[in-house]
Write an enzyme that holds these catalytic residues in place. Structure first.
Site, PDB file in Angstrom:
ATOM      1  N   HIS A 155      11.805  13.385 -12.582  1.00  0.00           N
ATOM      2  CA  HIS A 155      12.783  12.836 -13.531  1.00  0.00           C
ATOM      3  C   HIS A 155      14.174  13.089 -12.959  1.00  0.00           C
ATOM      4  O   HIS A 155      14.567  14.235 -12.740  1.00  0.00           O
ATOM      5  CB  HIS A 155      12.612  13.514 -14.883  1.00  0.00           C
ATOM      6  CG  HIS A 155      13.525  12.972 -15.933  1.00  0.00           C
ATOM      7  ND1 HIS A 155      13.462  11.659 -16.363  1.00  0.00           N
ATOM      8  CD2 HIS A 155      14.536  13.547 -16.625  1.00  0.00           C
ATOM      9  CE1 HIS A 155      14.388  11.472 -17.288  1.00  0.00           C
ATOM     10  NE2 HIS A 155      15.053  12.593 -17.467  1.00  0.00           N
TER      11      HIS A 155
ATOM     12  N   ASP B 154      18.004  12.384 -13.860  1.00  0.00           N
ATOM     13  CA  ASP B 154      19.005  11.870 -14.796  1.00  0.00           C
ATOM     14  C   ASP B 154      20.043  11.089 -14.005  1.00  0.00           C
ATOM     15  O   ASP B 154      20.640  11.625 -13.061  1.00  0.00           O
ATOM     16  CB  ASP B 154      19.662  13.031 -15.545  1.00  0.00           C
ATOM     17  CG  ASP B 154      18.714  13.659 -16.558  1.00  0.00           C
ATOM     18  OD1 ASP B 154      17.944  12.902 -17.175  1.00  0.00           O
ATOM     19  OD2 ASP B 154      18.736  14.887 -16.736  1.00  0.00           O
TER      20      ASP B 154
ATOM     21  N   ASP C  54      12.383  11.436 -21.768  1.00  0.00           N
ATOM     22  CA  ASP C  54      13.408  12.442 -22.102  1.00  0.00           C
ATOM     23  C   ASP C  54      14.515  11.912 -23.009  1.00  0.00           C
ATOM     24  O   ASP C  54      15.649  12.366 -22.918  1.00  0.00           O
ATOM     25  CB  ASP C  54      14.020  12.969 -20.792  1.00  0.00           C
ATOM     26  CG  ASP C  54      14.903  14.188 -21.020  1.00  0.00           C
ATOM     27  OD1 ASP C  54      14.607  14.967 -21.931  1.00  0.00           O
ATOM     28  OD2 ASP C  54      15.905  14.349 -20.302  1.00  0.00           O
TER      29      ASP C  54
ATOM     30  N   HIS D  49      20.453   8.021 -20.989  1.00  0.00           N
ATOM     31  CA  HIS D  49      20.293   8.935 -22.131  1.00  0.00           C
ATOM     32  C   HIS D  49      21.065  10.257 -22.054  1.00  0.00           C
ATOM     33  O   HIS D  49      20.823  11.147 -22.884  1.00  0.00           O
ATOM     34  CB  HIS D  49      18.807   9.192 -22.407  1.00  0.00           C
ATOM     35  CG  HIS D  49      18.100   9.938 -21.307  1.00  0.00           C
ATOM     36  ND1 HIS D  49      17.140   9.352 -20.520  1.00  0.00           N
ATOM     37  CD2 HIS D  49      18.196  11.211 -20.881  1.00  0.00           C
ATOM     38  CE1 HIS D  49      16.683  10.240 -19.657  1.00  0.00           C
ATOM     39  NE2 HIS D  49      17.303  11.383 -19.858  1.00  0.00           N
TER      40      HIS D  49
END
Length: 1038
Positions: A265, A267, A377, A582
């Site tokens: 993951h 970001d 997430d 997000h």
């Protein structure tokens, strides 16, 4: 003698000492002079030469290597934060290491990329447990013994550079130490034994004393220590065989199967800026490529088209290698969206574009679209997502964030999720409640034990690899799982793919439960309000792109010369979609990211304004050319799909503005020379310390502090403000969460409410009536903030507007505005994407009170039968309705991860609209759009011209949301409509565009089978069920 040997074998074993004996044998801390761990590396050799150069910029390899390098030493520190150091590492492998496995070891506190022969070859990050680059598995004489590597070191960690804690604002003076840079001999046989012992030790510890398998693992590990002489590698195979004997004892048929997939993951921005993410992608993905070369069974799932696009642009060599592994089915693109966006705040159309841009990219680059939505997430999931997924070719969904719920444990891990229109998608939450697993025994056992759908399904996902800041899987994670592929006492662990997992779940799905409505995250409710400028930029830019598309589409249809700005619109949309990531739109990012995001909004506004002007010039060219002796008039354009009668400001030749009441047809324009006269002008009267305003629709009374003491609908004579209460009451709350500062507002903040009572400038009349009445006042808020508000009532308008300016200088405070009303209902209604949801106004259950702060789009409404009140807004997303009080969340002041969050000037508008009947019948939905999409007024010549309307819809229940050129067909237009009331309805879409063919299509604009529509006199007949979204492809005749 034989008896003595037998006695030694049968020696008493104390569980604790045996466990600890094995622990110490593989410890990195204790007894490394004589244990197995101390033998992992053989001889070491420093670099022949180490030099570096430092730059504040993130520069390409070609630029870096021609710079002047100066000597560097291991043990030195480099920085400050966000700088980049390029190291030139000249290595010479000793000839005596022939036949040995040789690694280049690099340990620092920063994130590094190794470059070899001008290509990135390995990401090295200590926090991601990656500190060595394998030069050769067995040194041959023919291999080069001297080589030069470059190491690009980012002076930030995997999680940025928080000062004191991870989410604290970055420390600008953080320095990164280079702890190791050397060649080493790597003893692979020692490594394999260490992994054997680690897995056995974990089985012994975690399977528990009541489980005989635990003792088998423990006694085997103990015996391995007995037979293993660390100074004599010839004893290692015997020890390894003991482990293999345990690992090859198989499970029974009923055992749970874990589908392991590599995951990383990343970001797109968070505690580091966008630009650093580009390098994080490269560091993480090149590491995955190296692992795939050595482990052909490894699968790796990867979301976010934007990140693929970054790597494609900045690292073309690496991208070509990734394409190879995509073709082999190992590197698996998932998700189908441009970024992993926030699941609450983007508009319906923005969510469509996340999928449209994402799926289009995956189709163009990899020859296929994604079949699963991947959003592990994000801080909650809109109830409209299932329909949008299905419209984009997706029927499967994976996330895990609801495991973060503060109050209620979500009851499922595998289930069907049903949206507000009835669309269903198969949904899976990995039962280990994480997307960053390490391949440990403990995680496998948790996955099985924690699964809330035991007996319904017997398969689950296991996503392994370092995440959030990147990193990804490691060789050790893979080697742990190889030993657990089918070992009695542990679940089966197999390398898998999302398609394999979901296919099995689909076969087993007959017993699955269904969850209806939103997946509300009971945490991070502060993200609806934090970083108000980002929220405002998002809402404004969504409007700008809507208007540019509408006007450009009409211009193309009217003017054969005009070119639809498709590539420019794609660029602007992608900037907007990127900012919906997000941790950006929710405001949970550092100041550097906020600055980038605001700059992107500025770019959308600037280019959008130019594109809009070009479209209007083309659409209305003849009306805008001044004719000799012509008197001025105003061209007014309406981009919404209903007729509007409103007061506008029209530009005068001398630069001033005058008010005019105008009527403009739906999605079209009107030329205004003589403005309309209102049937009832606005009256504003002052008496005894209060001011009353009326416009024939509503009447309001305000006190000197700007409170609404009375609000009445004139045709019902019903008073909305309860006796002894004030509406438009500002309240300040203490806002100190438990940890996640920018993210969380806690339930207990409600206990700290203080009404704002300090008056700076009492209410005064600023416009005395006619077409518009207005009053103004100023308050002091908190210690040092000021709020100035203009309250505006326009002729014919059913709502009262509050144009608000705040100079905000607070710390850990939350500002809201409250409207107590005389309406009784157990539910309030909130607009979401393409529809609305109801949420309780009471706190009966823990599920009810966990929603003490919720999200909303343009309007919320509290109604009883026949009467209600709506609160509209132009850029806010946080709200609540408890009992009879509607509350809009205005500003927060968190200090982490951005210590300057929200400090400064803010301007926003909200409005209150009392109504008879339901909010549907009263037109609340349309009025909220009107507030958000102002009419456009352009000076024109006075040529006579009839009003013109491009599109209209026969039913007020149906909203025509989008009009755009089709993605791959310049001769076609796509229109998107949705049913907004929650009703089953047939509507006619009328258009004055030259349409020769019409067909239904999906959200990716692929024509539906048997989707051809008949073009009748009344237009196109479209059938809707509640909250249904329909897209129609209109082919224009040239």
């Amino acid at each position: 003698m034989g008896g003595v040997a037998a006695a030694a074998m049968a020696a008493l074993k104390h569980r604790r000492t045996a466990l600890e004996r094995v622990e110490k044998f593989i410890s990195e801390t204790y007894f490394t002079d004589c244990n197995l761990q101390g033998r992992l590396f053989g001889e070491r050799c420093p670099p022949a030469k180490l030099s570096y150069f430092q730059t504040p910029r993130r520069i390409p390899y070609d630029e870096a290597v021609v710079e002047e390098f100066r000597p560097a030493e291991v043990g030195e520190s480099f920085g400050p934060t966000w700088e980049t150091c390029w190291f030139k590492v000249e290595l010479s492998i000793p000839p005596a290491w022939a036949g040995r496995e040789v690694h280049f070891v690099w340990e620092s506190d920063g994130e590094s990329m190794v470059w070899r022969d001008a290509q990135p070859v390995q990401g090295l990050t200590k926090e991601g447990e990656k500190t060595s680059y394998i030069l050769t598995s067995s040194l041959k004489e023919s291999e080069p013994h001297s080589l030069t590597l470059y190491v690009e070191l980012a002076c930030n960690g995997l999680f940025g550079a928080g000062k004191g804690s991870m989410i604290a604002p970055p420390d600008p003076d953080r320095r990164v130490t280079l702890n190791k840079a050397e060649l080493v001999v790597f003893n692979r046989d020692v490594y394999e034994l260490l992994v054997d012992l680690e897995v056995l030790l974990d089985m012994a510890k975690l399977l528990g004393e009541e489980n005989q398998r635990s003792f088998q693992a423990l006694y085997t590990a103990n015996q391995m220590v007995n037979v293993c002489d660390v100074t004599d590698p010839s004893t290692f195979p015997t020890a390894h065989d003991l482990a293999v004997a345990i690992f090859s004892q198989r499970n029974g048929e009923s055992q749970h199967t874990i589908h392991a997939m590599g995951h990383c993951h990343i970001d797109s921005a968070w505690l580091w800026p966008y630009e650093e993410t580009i390098r994080k992608c490269a560091r993480s993905w090149v590491t995955v490529v190296r692992l795939m070369e050595r482990n052909p069974e490894l699968t790796f799932v990867c979301s976010q088209a934007q990140q693929f696009e970054w790597v494609r642009s900045w690292y073309p060599g690496l991208y070509m290698q990734i394409l190879d592994f995509v073709a082999k089915g190992q590197f698996i693109p998932v998700g189908g969206t441009w970024v992993e966006m926030d699941g609450n705040l983007p508009s319906g159309e923005s969510m469509v574009r996340q999928f449209l841009q994402g799926q289009k990219f995956f189709q163009e680059q990899f020859g296929r679209i994604c079949s699963e939505f991947w959003l592990p997430d994000t801080f909650g999931y809109s109830a409209q997502l299932p329909q949008l997924m299905r419209g984009c070719g997706i029927q499967r969904f994976l996330t895990q964030k609801l495991s973060w719920n503060l109050v209620n444990a979500f009851p499922h891990h595998t289930f069907f999720w049903e949206g507000i229109d009835g669309s269903r998608v198969l949904t899976h939450f990995p039962p280990g409640d994480s997307y960053g697993m390490r391949g440990l025994v403990e995680e496998m056992l948790k996955t099985v034990k924690n699964n809330k759908d035991k007996g319904r399904v017997n398969h689950s996902a296991f996503l392994f690899g370092f995440g959030d800041g990147g990193g990804g899987p490691t060789q050790k994670m893979l080697d742990r799982m190889k030993r657990m592929s089918d070992t009695d006492g542990l679940p089966r662990v197999q390398m898998s793919t999302p398609n394999q997992l979901f296919s099995v779940l689909e076969k087993e799905s007959s017993q699955l439960c269904t969850w209806v409505g939103e997946l509300f995250l009971e945490l991070h409710n502060g993200t609806y309000t934090t970083q108000a400028q980002i929220k405002k930029g998002n809402r404004e830019c969504e409007r700008i792109l809507h208007d540019v598309e509408v006007l450009s589409t009409l211009a193309v249809a009217q003017d054969s010369v005009f070119q639809y700005p498709a590539s420019q619109l794609q660029r602007l949309w992608r900037l907007l979609l990127l900012n919906q990531f997000h941790d950006v739109l929710p405001g949970s990012c550092i100041q550097l990211v906020v600055e980038d995001a605001l700059q992107y909004y500025t770019e959308i506004r600037r280019t959008g304004a130019r594109l809009q002007e070009e479209a209007v010039q083309s659409l209305c060219r003849d009306l805008l050319q001044p004719k000799a002796g012509s008197t001025k008039s105003t061209l007014v354009l309406n981009t919404l799909p209903w007729e509007r009668t409103e007061v506008i400001s029209r530009p005068e030749p001398d630069g001033t503005e005058t008010l005019a009441l105008v009527t403009v047809p739906s999605m079209g324009y009107a030329l205004v020379r003589e403005p309309l006269l209102p049937s009832q002008p606005v009256s504003v009267m002052k008496q005894d310390g209060s001011v009353t305003m009326e416009n024939g629709v509503i009447a309001v009374c305000l006190d000197m502090m700007g409170h609404l003491t009375s609000l009445r609908l004139l045709d019902s004579e019903r008073e909305l403000v309860p006796d002894g209460c004030y509406a438009n009451q500002f309240a300040l709350f203490d806002d100190v969460p438990l940890y996640w500062d920018a993210w969380d507002v806690m339930d207990y903040h409600l206990e700290t409410r203080k009404p704002v009572t300090t008056l700076l400038k009492p209410l005064e009349i600023t416009l005395a009536g006619g077409l518009r009445g207005s009053v103004r006042f100023s308050l002091q808020v908190g210690k040092s903030s000021t709020l100035t508000q203009e309250i505006i009532l326009d002729a014919t308008c059913p709502y009262l507007r509050f144009l608000t300016q705040v100079e905000w200088k607070e710390a850990h405070k939350f500002l809201k505005v409250e409207f107590p009303v005389q309406v009784r209902s157990t539910n309030a209604t909130y607009e979401i994407q393409f529809g609305h949801v109801q949420r309780p106004t009471h706190w009966n259950t823990s599920w009810d009170w966990a929603q003490f702060e919720v999200w909303v789009h343009k309007w919320m409404d509290l109604s009883e039968h026949g009467f209600g009140v709506a609160l509209l807004n132009d850029c806010k997303y946080g709200a609540s309705a408890h009992r009879n009080v509607l509350s809009l969340s205005l500003l927060r002041a968190p200090k982490s991860p951005d210590s300057t969050a929200d400090i400064g000037h803010h301007q926003f508008t909200y409005a209150v609209m009392p109504h008879r009947g339901s909010f549907q019948e009263a037109g609340v939905i349309q009025r909220a759009y009107n507030l958000n999409f102002p009419l456009h007024a352009v000076p024109a010549s006075s040529a006579q011209c009839p009003s013109w309307s491009a599109f209209s819809v026969s039913s007020p229940a149906v909203v025509l949301e989008t009009v755009k050129q089709a993605e791959d067909r310049p001769d076609a237009v796509v229109v998107r409509l949705y049913e907004a009331y929650g009703s089953t309805v047939t509507a006619w879409l009328q258009t004055s565009l030259p349409v020769k063919e019409a067909m239904l299509c999906d959200l990716l604009e692929r024509p539906a089978a048997e989707g051809c529509l008949l073009l009748g006199q009344q237009g196109l007949r479209l059938s809707f069920t509640p909250f249904c979204v329909l897209s129609v492809l209109l082919v224009l005749s040239q």
